[in-house]
Every structure is written in C-alpha cells, then in structure tokens.
Design a protein around this motif. Structure first.
Motif, PDB file in Angstrom:
ATOM      1  N   SER A 483       0.833  -1.199   0.000  1.00 23.61           N
ATOM      2  CA  SER A 483       0.000   0.000   0.000  1.00 23.61           C
ATOM      3  C   SER A 483       0.868   1.249   0.000  1.00 23.61           C
ATOM      4  CB  SER A 483      -0.899   0.008   1.234  1.00 23.61           C
ATOM      5  OG  SER A 483      -1.739  -1.113   1.214  1.00 23.61           O
ATOM      6  N   GLU A 509      -6.419   5.241  13.807  1.00 25.94           N
ATOM      7  CA  GLU A 509      -5.884   4.013  13.223  1.00 25.94           C
ATOM      8  C   GLU A 509      -6.139   2.824  14.145  1.00 25.94           C
ATOM      9  OE1 GLU A 509      -4.413   3.460  10.137  1.00 25.94           O
ATOM     10  OE2 GLU A 509      -5.171   5.485   9.768  1.00 25.94           O
ATOM     11  N   HIS A 514      -5.998  -1.128  13.618  1.00 23.76           N
ATOM     12  CA  HIS A 514      -4.581  -1.140  13.250  1.00 23.76           C
ATOM     13  C   HIS A 514      -3.693  -0.763  14.430  1.00 23.76           C
ATOM     14  CE1 HIS A 514      -5.826  -1.861   9.194  1.00 23.76           C
ATOM     15  NE2 HIS A 514      -6.471  -0.704   9.110  1.00 23.76           N
ATOM     16  N   THR A 609       0.048   0.523  10.707  1.00 23.07           N
ATOM     17  CA  THR A 609      -0.235   1.415   9.573  1.00 23.07           C
ATOM     18  C   THR A 609       0.217   2.851   9.789  1.00 23.07           C
ATOM     19  OG1 THR A 609      -2.445   1.775  10.481  1.00 23.07           O
ATOM     20  CG2 THR A 609      -2.223   0.072   8.785  1.00 23.07           C
ATOM     21  N   VAL A 631       5.767   0.799   7.982  1.00 24.37           N
ATOM     22  CA  VAL A 631       4.303   0.850   7.838  1.00 24.37           C
ATOM     23  C   VAL A 631       3.938   0.668   6.366  1.00 24.37           C
ATOM     24  CG1 VAL A 631       3.994   2.300   9.869  1.00 24.37           C
ATOM     25  CG2 VAL A 631       4.272   3.385   7.629  1.00 24.37           C
ATOM     26  N   GLY A 632       2.649   0.456   6.108  1.00 26.00           N
ATOM     27  CA  GLY A 632       2.205   0.226   4.734  1.00 26.00           C
ATOM     28  C   GLY A 632       2.652  -1.109   4.192  1.00 26.00           C
ATOM     29  N   ALA A 636      -3.632  -2.229   4.026  1.00 31.95           N
ATOM     30  CA  ALA A 636      -4.127  -0.901   4.416  1.00 31.95           C
ATOM     31  C   ALA A 636      -3.060   0.159   4.162  1.00 31.95           C
ATOM     32  CB  ALA A 636      -4.529  -0.902   5.890  1.00 31.95           C
ATOM     33  N   GLY A 638      -0.538   3.290   4.517  1.00 31.52           N
ATOM     34  CA  GLY A 638       0.326   3.692   5.621  1.00 31.52           C
ATOM     35  C   GLY A 638       0.346   5.203   5.795  1.00 31.52           C
TER      36      GLY A 638
END
Length: 747
Positions: A483, A509, A514, A609, A631-632, A636, A638
C-alpha cells in the motif's frame, strides 16, 4: 580530521621533504595540535589537507545554510555591535558584560556573542562595516543561529600593507580549510604556505599515458593550485587532477580484488531439480515479481560457478530482498551445503528466523516429526540464548542437521563450526566490521559464496566506489499488494495543534483495528548525561516535549493515547524482553509501540499502519526512509508523520520536506549523500576507517568514477601486479595500509 588517505599520501610521497615531521617545520606546539585534532603528522599530510571551499574578496557567505552543531568558518560583514552590562553572580554590581555582534551576508544574519573579559578586543575591532573570517560552533539560542565566542581574523583592505592578513598569502581567493575549535582555518592556511614549496617533490601516481590522455596537470602543480589559486580555473585544474588520483587508485585496488577473487576456488552450488527450492516455490501463495526472478537468476548463475560469488543485493524498502536471499540459501542447501545469515541485532535475527520458518512451514522442520522429507532444520543462534538451546544449535550446525542458521555476532565465535558452509548472507552489511564478516566466511572448507544485502538504496556511484569489488543486483520493484504511504511534516513549534491532530490520527488508526509506531531519538534513562539534561531544561529555547522513549511513552499513556496499550522497545532491554514486546506487537496485543531506531530495518508487522517520528530532523534522510518502511506493509494504506520543531526555512525542514515528497529510496539516497559529508556514507564500508575521499564527490563525479573504473580494470587485466607502473604501485601500497589491505583481502 585524520583519514586513511592522509597516511596514504604521506607514504606515497617517498621524498624526504614530504616525510618531514611537522614539529620540525612548524614547531612542537602547532604540530601537536595538528596531530591531535586533525591527524596531520608530516609535510605530506598537511599538503593533502585540502580547502573545503574558497571565499572571494567582496563576496559574502550564505549564512542561512549553516549546519547546526558543526564547527564552521564564515566570511561576513559586521552589521551591528552592542555592548550590554548586567548583574550576575560573578558581577553583582552590574559589571558583567556581553557583546552581541550581528554579521550579515546581505540576505541573512548571524549573531555572535562574547562574554566577560572576552568582550574587550572584539568590542574595539568588530565595528559596523568590518569584514572578517569567523570560526566557531553553530548553536541555537532563542530560535536564532549564533556563534558563541568565535575566533576571528580581520580582512583588511588590499591597500593595507602594514597588516598581516589572509589576503597577503591567499590572494583574491581565500581558502577555507576543514578546521577545529583548536585550529582555525586561517592558521592552517598559513602553515600550508610554509610547506608549500615541498609540493614540487611529490611523486605522481598516475600513469603518464592516462594523465596526458585526460589532459590532467602534474601532481605538484595540482597541489600548488589547490592551496594558492589565482583564478577559479586554477581550482578547477587542481580538483580535476586530485579527483582522478582518488578515484583511480581506489578503483585499481578494487579491480585487483575482483581479479584475485576470480582465481579463488569454490564449490559450485546448483539446486536439485525437484528439491527443497522447488518445494518451497510450489507452496508460495504469491508470484515473485519480475525483479525478484531476474535477481534470483543472477544469484543462481553465480552460485553455479567454481569461484566465490561476491554480490551486493540492494533494493527499495519492502522490495522482497529477504525472499530472494532465502531462495539463494535454499538453493545452496539443495546442493548439499549450509547457509548462514548474519543479522546486526537480536531483534532482527529473531524476526528473520520467525518469518523464514513461517514462510517455509514444514520445510523448516527437516528431521522432525511432521517435517517434510525435503526439508531442513532452520536454527537461531544469538548471544542471549540459554546454554542448552545454544549447545543444540551448534550441534545441528556441525553435524549438518541444520541447513540454515540465522544469527548475530554469536555465529562468529571460534567454537561455532559448520559441516559445509556454502553461502554467507550478510544483512545490513554496513553495521558489521570487515573482521566479523571474514570470521564467518573463514568457517567454510573452501571460500563460501557471499551475498551482501542492504536495505538502504545506494546510488550507482556509491556502489562503484564502496562496493566496487562486488557485482550488484538491484530490486526496484515492490511486490503486489503493498500500500502507498502518505508522509507529512508536522511543524510542532509553528503549529502545535498539528501535533494534537497527529495523536488523534493514531487513535483513529487503532480504532480501525490497526497499530502504530512512535519513534524517538533517544532512550531517556542512564544514557543521558544529567549535566546535559540540566542544561537543556535551563535553556529557555527548549520548549519541546521530552523526546526520549521512556518519557514520551509515559506522556502518551497518561495523555493523548490514554486507554490504549502502549509499550516501549529499545536496544538496552534484555533480549528476552525485546522479543516478548515484539511478539505482543506482532500479535496485535499492543496498540502503540514507542521505540528507538531498533525497529529501523527488518521488522515486519503488516497491521501497523501509522508511524510518528519525534524530532525527525535528528535522523538522516535514508534512516527516515527506512523507518517509514515499517508501515504500509499490508493491504491498508500507511501514514508517516515527521514531527519537527525546526524553523520552516531551515535545511533540516527542507530535508524532511524531501522525505515527505517522495517514496523513491534511490532519489532520497542521492539527496542524503548530497547533504552529508562523504565520510558519513563511505567510511563505514571502507575498513571501518574514515573515507579516503577528499575532493571526489560520489554524486557529482559519477563520470570520473565510471571512467576510472574502466581505466583501472584495463590496467589490472594487462598487468595484475602493476610491475610496469611503480608510481601506481607505491600509491596503492600507501592507500592500502595494513588495515585496508586486510579489508580488501577479506572483502
């Protein structure tokens, strides 16, 4: 600063004049300061201490671009000078004095501050309109840049013959030298003028045909022009020549290493047709990217040869390097050998072990109940393991029961032995010394194949300069399903409500199922100097929140993130505690992990995330990109928030803006390298010493590096021992002092 190259040049110039100790030429006091603070011992050392830049008479410095906390030399004009009298503990009757001088470059301003008895001379000399060179450490007071008690040298008019000034020995161009608080630029310049006649005796290392073919000036002429240029053309001539010296001699060293590697024997490792690798590929729930397949083929081709592979695998954050490395390890196990992965931290070693065992499934349980017949055993070996587990892991290695081992420095210990080590994978190689890599490679019956991985994308020029003895594979394609990461700068000082909103975003989040990271630059316990902490608290400019893991975690848990499960992770925790924290976070039991950069590489929690990086301006560009890559990693999107209190116009904020503006790690690595000294980037990879590059800029001088590599390869192929090039041989011997020779031997 002392560099290996300064030793090199000193030894290279085998003429007594250049070997002359500085204490005989400049006197013991000056020589002692030069040795202690700049590492300069001989006339040759001093001649190869080149100016960092040049100032022109009538031209002023860009004060807005000064780096924080560095010792700088600037040329500027006094705009204003004010003497303040005040009462203090030492002067209760109001006789304390502080001189505030404002200097300008026509567009920006910088404040100089002098206290106590130190105000009298500058009060008389630093009058409005006066131009001078100023040297000192840049600090921040009341959100303004300043130099406290700087040293200075007045620049008088060219017609003022009575005064000894910089112009009397520098002409219209004033060289600004790398200096220290103990030795200002102008003092270094005057010392160099004393030894400059010796430059005529410098031995030229370049083959004459190369020098003439490239139109380069002789070395003695280059040294004269670099220190005492009359025109900008003189500087250009000198720099062109000296850049070629640095590029060519280093590339010859690397070319000889490549040539020697090609002569070494190794066991070819070809995977069995329907073996472990095929079984692993069959169980993959996804298709490898084109990039992964291409790079894997390059590696498999190398493994199949009868001389050791020496390959660098670099790629974008999250591009799947670990998958490529694992398939290479499986290929070697297929061929009857063993593979070892060396990780820099226990957190990363444990993470790699967990993820590899998870990816392999029953294939990682060879010889165990329920394991696959085609499988092998995958073991972990770290320094903190219990005695029984450690003994079993070592037994599995020496008997060949374990085909793959993932470990830290514990793998290097003498008592760790392998049955048949065929491949060494070094993860995040820049964190290891050469001796450590060599100790592991020495455990093979024949030299094992070597795969070096780095998660920091490296510009082609750096790869050629630092890893010139390695073949390079690049992964620049992200796997499907990754993502995008939105990145934003949070100006906490200018707009404090933005920071409030950042914590709200973290809560959102978490509410969406998350998790989040909060990264801080320090731990916040006994590592911190109490004197520094006291000074920081007393500094009226210090209005930021505490930026240490322990403080921030406590603040967040009691304040904006109250009610969420917040845990801390840092490098000085017990390994079992670190592992437990990471397991809880990976399992989703912890909402927010407040950590140091221990999570910078390798940590893979797809459900995380959001990331908030506190005091982000204290991290390098590449480091921020690495952190953001945590993250990412799932389906989902980030979010990365870069919190800074630096002013909007500062270089630090511009760096953060660059990180927020692009996810291209290769572009960011170029920006990073352009903004940092070469030594910061190159030094760690070259024998752990400081870089040998002084005038060569690896980004700007890409063409020179590429051409020098071609020339060096041709020279070494024609004459590997350089018997017909004694000058170059001398230069090479000098560059490769004992430590560097070992580095290239170990590769």
């Amino acid at each position: 600063m002392y560099t290996a190259m300064s030793v090199a040049w000193c030894a290279m110039d085998l003429v007594p004049a250049l070997e002359e100790p500085l204490k005989k030429v400049l006197g013991p006091a000056t020589a002692k300061v030069m040795a202690e603070h700049l590492g300069l011992h001989s006339v040759g050392d001093l001649l190869h201490h080149y100016p960092r830049r040049y100032e022109e008479r009538g031209q002023l410095t860009h004060l807005a671009e000064l780096p924080m906390d560095e010792h700088v030399t600037v040329v500027a004009q006094v705009a204003d000078a004010r003497l303040h009298t005040f009462a203090s503990a030492k002067a209760p009757r109001g006789k304390g004095q502080r001189l505030e001088v404002t200097i300008t470059d026509g567009s920006g301003r910088l404040q100089l501050v002098f206290f106590g008895h130190g105000v009298h001379k500058p009060h008389k000399e630093l009058l409005p309109g006066t131009r001078a060179m100023f040297a000192g450490k840049v600090s921040l007071f009341n959100r303004r840049l300043q130099l406290a008690h700087p040293a200075y040298e007045l620049l008088r008019g060219a017609d003022d013959e009575a005064a000894e000034t910089v112009e009397t020995w520098a002409g219209a161009l004033i060289p600004i030298y790398p200096a220290t608080a103990k030795l200002e630029s102008w003092k270094i310049g005057k010392a160099i003028q004393t030894v400059l006649p010796s430059a005529q005796e410098a031995v030229d290392p370049l083959p004459e045909s190369l020098r003439e073919g490239r139109g380069l000036v002789p070395l003695p002429e280059a040294l004269l022009k670099i220190h005492r240029p009359h025109t900008k053309a003189d500087i250009a001539d000198a720099q062109s020549r000296l850049k070629w010296d640095e590029a060519f001699v280093l590339q010859v060293a690397l070319a000889r290493r490549r040539h020697a590697d090609a002569q070494l024997p190794a066991v070819p490792r070809k995977p069995a047709p329907d073996g472990l690798l095929s079984a692993f590929d069959d169980r993959l729930p996804f298709t490898l990217t084109d990039g992964q397949q291409k790079v894997s083929k390059e590696i498999f081709d190398d493994l199949a040869t009868d001389h050791p592979m020496h390959r660098l695998l670099q790629g974008e954050v999250g591009s799947g390097k670990t998958m490529v490395a694992l398939r290479a390890m499986l290929a070697v196990v297929d061929a009857g050998g063993q593979a070892a992965m060396l990780a820099p931290t226990e957190v990363l070693a444990q993470q790699h072990h967990r993820s590899i065992v998870e990816m392999m499934g029953e294939l990682a349980e060879g010889g165990m109940l329920g394991g696959s017949e085609q499988g092998t055993k995958v073991v972990l070996l770290t320094g903190s393991m219990g005695t029984a587990a450690r003994r079993q892991a070592m037994l599995d290695l020496v008997t060949g029961e374990a085909g793959i081992v993932i470990g830290t420095h514990a793998l290097i210990e003498d008592k760790v032995q392998f049955h048949d080590l065929g491949l060494v994978v070094v993860d995040e190689q820049h964190r290891f010394g050469v001796e450590q890599r060599d100790a592991l490679r020495g455990k093979g019956k024949q030299p094992p194949h070597l795969l070096v991985m780095t998660a920091t994308p490296i510009p082609r020029t750096v790869a050629m300069t630092v890893f010139g003895d390695l073949e390079t594979s690049v992964l620049d394609q992200l796997p499907a399903g990754r993502s995008p990461i939105a990145s934003h700068v949070v100006p906490a000082a200018d707009k404090p409500h933005f920071l409030t909103r950042a914590w709200e975003r973290v809560r959102e989040e978490v509410q969406n199922g998350h998790q989040a990271y909060v990264v801080c630059p320090r731990i916040g316990d006994a590592e911190d100097d109490p004197k520094k902490a006291r000074k920081s608290a007393e500094d009226e400019a210090e209005k930021r929140p505490p930026l240490a893991v322990l403080d921030i975690a406590d603040q967040l848990a009691k304040g904006p993130l109250s009610g969420l499960r917040v845990e801390v992770l840092h490098g000085r925790m017990h390994p079992d505690d670190k592992d437990a924290v990471m397991r809880r976070f990976a399992a989703g039991e912890t909402h927010v992990l407040v950590a140091t950069t221990v999570i910078e590489v390798g940590v893979n929690v797809p459900n995380a995330t959001a990331m908030v990086i506190m005091d982000a301006d204290r991290f390098g560009v590449s480091q921020l990109h690495q952190l953001r890559g945590r993250v990412g990693r799932g389906s989902a999107a980030g979010l990365c928030l870069l919190v800074s209190e630096m002013p909007e116009a500062s270089p630090a904020r511009q760096r953060l803006n660059a990180v927020a503006a692009t996810l291209d790690g290769f572009e960011l690595s170029r920006i990073d390298l352009e903004q940092r000294r070469e030594g910061d980037v190159l030094g760690q990879a070259q024998s752990g010493a400081r870089t040998s590059l002084r005038v060569l800029a690896v980004i700007e001088d890409e063409e020179i590096i590429a051409e020098a590599r071609q020339e060096a390869t041709a020279v070494v192929e024609a004459d590997p021992e350089l018997t017909g090039l004694p000058g170059l041989r001398t230069a090479l011997d000098a560059l490769l002092d004992e430590e560097r020779e070992q580095y290239l031997e170990k590769g």
